[in-house]
Scaffold this active site. Structure first.
Site, mmCIF file in Angstrom:
data_model
loop_
_atom_site.group_PDB
_atom_site.id
_atom_site.type_symbol
_atom_site.label_atom_id
_atom_site.label_comp_id
_atom_site.label_asym_id
_atom_site.label_seq_id
_atom_site.Cartn_x
_atom_site.Cartn_y
_atom_site.Cartn_z
ATOM 1 N N HIS A 123 0.855 -1.199 0.000
ATOM 2 C CA HIS A 123 0.000 0.000 0.000
ATOM 3 C C HIS A 123 0.881 1.236 0.000
ATOM 4 O O HIS A 123 1.891 1.298 0.702
ATOM 5 C CB HIS A 123 -0.935 0.022 1.217
ATOM 6 C CG HIS A 123 -0.254 -0.210 2.519
ATOM 7 N ND1 HIS A 123 0.132 -1.471 2.939
ATOM 8 C CD2 HIS A 123 0.130 0.649 3.493
ATOM 9 C CE1 HIS A 123 0.722 -1.375 4.121
ATOM 10 N NE2 HIS A 123 0.741 -0.101 4.481
ATOM 11 N N HIS A 125 1.020 5.155 0.983
ATOM 12 C CA HIS A 125 0.393 6.190 1.806
ATOM 13 C C HIS A 125 0.472 7.526 1.058
ATOM 14 O O HIS A 125 1.537 7.895 0.563
ATOM 15 C CB HIS A 125 1.154 6.388 3.118
ATOM 16 C CG HIS A 125 1.149 5.211 4.045
ATOM 17 N ND1 HIS A 125 0.347 5.151 5.150
ATOM 18 C CD2 HIS A 125 1.869 4.063 4.049
ATOM 19 C CE1 HIS A 125 0.572 4.023 5.815
ATOM 20 N NE2 HIS A 125 1.494 3.344 5.163
#
Ligand code: AMP
Ligand code: ZN
Length: 139
Positions: free
Chosen positions: A99, A101
């Protein structure tokens, strides 16, 4: 993947605040935001780290980061963003589903740059620079 919290979000089993979705990529608000608008961009398919991603999926994830950054900044009136990936547990990755950010930033937020990650960075001389660069090129 079973027991992956982000796979459960992709599957719709955990509620989230989605800000973007297509066939391959999902973006949603971080539940413990470092700033209002803190957004996570993930591939829908489970892969642990950036280096595990097929190249086309990596490109899709980064394209989404690119497309969302203006929208995130505008939504919360941010001056800037820190865009970061904790890539592996030793780098602080807690959720083992890759992921990115997107963290809205402002001059006044008291936050730090990526250079503040390491307290004691190494002193590297020219020979070491050359050796490391060669090792990366040769891999
Ligand atoms: P990392 O340390 O890079 O693995 O960050 C994982 C991030 O996922 C943290 O910022 C968490 O706040 C966030 N997070 C964990 N669970 C959820 C969830 N259910 N929905 C949204 N964000 C989450
Ligand atoms: Zn997963």
């Amino acid at each position: 993947m079973a027991d992956c919290i982000f796979c459960s979000i992709v599957d719709g089993d955990i509620p989230n605040h989605t800000v973007y979705e297509d066939d391959d990529v999902l973006a949603f608000l971080d539940v413990n935001p470092l700033a209002r608008g803190h957004t996570l961009v993930i591939p829908k398919e489970h892969h642990e780290r950036v280096n595990d991603l097929p190249a086309d999926l990596a490109a899709d994830v980064f394209a989404t980061v690119h497309d969302l950054t203006d929208d995130v900044e505008a939504a919360v009136n941010a001056e800037a963003t820190t865009i970061a990936v904790n890539n592996g547990p030793a780098a602080g990755q807690e959720v083992p589903h890759v992921h990115a950010h997107i963290v809205p930033r402002s001059e006044a937020d008291g936050g730090k740059p990526v250079h503040a990650l390491i307290d004691n960075p190494p002193e590297v001389d020219d020979d070491e620079f050359a050796d490391v660069a060669a090792a990366i090129r040769d891999d």
